[in-house]
Every structure is written in structure tokens, then in C-alpha cells.
Design a protein around this motif. Sequence first.
Motif, short mmCIF file in Angstrom:
data_model
loop_
_atom_site.label_atom_id
_atom_site.label_comp_id
_atom_site.label_asym_id
_atom_site.label_seq_id
_atom_site.Cartn_x
_atom_site.Cartn_y
_atom_site.Cartn_z
N GLU A 175 0.81 -1.08 0.00
CA GLU A 175 -0.10 0.00 -0.01
C GLU A 175 1.00 1.32 0.09
N VAL A 176 2.10 1.01 0.74
CA VAL A 176 2.90 2.32 0.65
C VAL A 176 3.45 2.56 -0.73
N VAL A 177 3.84 1.45 -1.20
CA VAL A 177 4.59 1.56 -2.53
C VAL A 177 3.71 2.26 -3.33
N GLN A 178 2.42 1.64 -3.61
CA GLN A 178 1.53 2.08 -4.57
C GLN A 178 1.18 3.62 -4.23
N LEU A 179 0.99 3.95 -2.94
CA LEU A 179 0.90 5.44 -2.76
C LEU A 179 1.82 6.42 -3.20
N GLU A 180 3.14 5.90 -3.12
CA GLU A 180 4.52 6.89 -3.46
C GLU A 180 4.26 6.65 -5.18
N LYS A 181 4.18 5.66 -5.61
CA LYS A 181 3.99 5.54 -7.13
C LYS A 181 2.91 6.77 -7.49
N LYS A 182 1.71 6.72 -7.13
CA LYS A 182 0.70 7.76 -7.53
C LYS A 182 1.05 9.14 -7.14
N ILE A 183 1.83 9.42 -5.96
CA ILE A 183 2.43 10.64 -5.62
C ILE A 183 3.50 11.05 -6.69
N LEU A 184 4.57 10.05 -6.97
CA LEU A 184 5.39 10.59 -7.90
C LEU A 184 4.73 10.79 -9.38
N GLU A 185 3.75 10.40 -9.61
CA GLU A 185 3.16 10.69 -10.97
C GLU A 185 2.44 12.12 -10.90
N GLU A 186 2.16 12.61 -9.60
CA GLU A 186 1.62 14.00 -9.50
C GLU A 186 2.92 14.85 -9.57
N VAL A 187 3.81 14.49 -8.90
CA VAL A 187 5.02 15.19 -8.89
C VAL A 187 5.60 15.70 -10.16
N LYS A 188 5.63 14.55 -11.19
CA LYS A 188 6.04 14.66 -12.59
C LYS A 188 5.25 15.42 -13.36
N LYS A 189 4.04 15.45 -12.95
CA LYS A 189 3.12 16.63 -13.84
C LYS A 189 3.46 18.08 -13.35
N VAL A 190 4.06 18.47 -12.45
CA VAL A 190 4.27 19.82 -11.90
C VAL A 190 5.32 20.36 -13.15
N LYS A 191 4.87 21.54 -13.77
CA LYS A 191 5.90 22.38 -14.45
C LYS A 191 7.03 22.66 -13.61
N THR A 192 8.16 22.31 -14.19
CA THR A 192 9.52 22.69 -13.42
C THR A 192 10.10 23.38 -14.29
N THR A 193 11.01 24.31 -13.69
CA THR A 193 12.25 24.99 -14.26
C THR A 193 13.51 24.74 -13.90
N LYS A 194 14.58 24.60 -14.87
CA LYS A 194 15.81 24.32 -14.25
C LYS A 194 16.47 25.62 -13.77
N GLU A 195 17.37 25.16 -12.45
CA GLU A 195 18.08 26.46 -11.93
C GLU A 195 18.74 27.44 -13.17
N GLY A 196 18.14 28.69 -12.93
CA GLY A 196 18.84 29.82 -13.57
C GLY A 196 17.69 30.11 -14.64
N ASP A 197 16.79 29.26 -14.82
CA ASP A 197 15.59 29.67 -15.88
C ASP A 197 14.66 30.73 -15.21
N PRO A 198 13.84 31.58 -16.07
CA PRO A 198 12.77 32.30 -15.37
C PRO A 198 12.07 31.37 -14.23
N ASP A 199 11.41 32.24 -13.17
CA ASP A 199 10.45 31.47 -12.28
C ASP A 199 9.08 30.92 -13.05
N CYS A 200 8.76 29.71 -12.52
CA CYS A 200 7.52 29.25 -13.34
C CYS A 200 6.43 29.41 -12.33
N LYS A 201 5.27 29.32 -12.99
CA LYS A 201 3.86 29.59 -12.30
C LYS A 201 3.57 28.49 -11.52
N PRO A 202 2.78 28.64 -10.32
CA PRO A 202 2.32 27.51 -9.61
C PRO A 202 1.39 26.74 -10.51
N SER A 203 1.48 25.29 -10.08
CA SER A 203 0.52 24.43 -10.99
C SER A 203 -0.99 24.53 -10.26
#
Length: 203
Positions: A175-203
Motif C-alpha cells: 500500500e505504501v509503495v502504491q501510494l508513493e507511485k501515485k504521488i510521484l506521478e503527480e510530482v512529475k506533472k508539476v511544471k518545473t524550471t531548471k536552476e537559472g531559468d525564469p521562475d515558473c508559475k504555480p500548478s
Amino acid sequence: MIIQNWLERIQKAQKIGIIQDGKRKIHYTFGDGLEMVEEYNMETDVLVKRAWRNRTKLKGDGAQWDVEIGDPEASLVSLESIGIKESSSAPFVTRRITKSALEWRIRNLPYPLNTYAVTAEPEKKCITVRTSNKKYYKTLSVPDLERVGLLPEQNRIQYSHKYNTLIITYQKPPEVVQLEKKILEEVKKVKTTKEGDPDCKPS
């Protein structure tokens, strides 16, 4: 369902992401005033840090971070600023996560392995650590289990001792492994910038 409640909370939070120093860093702002920051290793997708703070209860940006996963940062420690410094030889706990286990490291414990008893306490929703010489006692909360509605089980606990450090591992339930997998899927949906890029907007 508890799993769904935690997942929904993550989904509904305002999120900002950045890629920095080989880590995916996500800042969450929840509707109740809580903030959470997480850092994931970009190569392994393993969570290496999670910390919380509540800006509504303390003084805004001056509120202190409470580290759940990872080593405490010197900048997060407030005791020294008021003249109190914990002994460098006092035992202290850090938490880590691997792909298959939850891990606690209790440093500055010099006693041999047979001195320790590490016990699941399902009625208290925790794990206790005690020594036969009565020199040390600690209660360890397991929020990962609470988030999926499970209680700690003795048969999932293993521990070892080296370099004055007691290392406790708890084999993750599915159950913990499955929840972590689902959370990681959400994390990877977040628009991210690389260090030095302009700030991103909140998702």
C-alpha cells in the motif's frame, strides 16, 4: 479512504517545481496554511527530503521547517539562535527512504547490537527503541503507514548497528509503495524550471 485523502491533498495543493543539483524540488502550499517541500533524486526518483512548516502559527517566513525525511539543515535549527545548543554527542534521529524500505538512523548510540530492542507498537501507531541498560528510549512515528491506514508490524522490522549508529529498516507494505507511485506521478506533472531559468508559475 485514507490513501485517497492524502493523494487528493497533494493534487489540490498549489505546487511550484525546480530542477537543481540533480534533484527535483517541489514546494507545496496547502489550503490550511501548511507548506511542504520535497526533493527527489532525478536518477532514482527516490524521495530524499521532506520538510513542513506552518506559516499561519508562527511569524510568516520566519516559521521553522520540521524535517520529516532527510538530514536536518543547519539553517533550520533555531535553538542556537536563543543560546541553547544540544550536545554534539547526544543521540539524534534522521529518516530516509529507499525503494523498498523506510529507514531510521539513530546516531551517537555506542552500545552493542544486543543491547537494543526495536518493537512495533500497533496500539500506539509507532515503533519504540529501548536499550537493556536503560540508557536510551525513543518513540518513532511512522507517518507513511498512517497515510495508508496501516499499523506497524514486527515482522517488517530489521536493525543493525555500526559506527555508533543504530540503523532500523521497515519493509514497505504494498500500500505504501502504491501510494508513493501515485504521488510521484503527480510530482512529475508539476511544471518545473531548471536552476537559472525564469521562475515558473504555480500548478
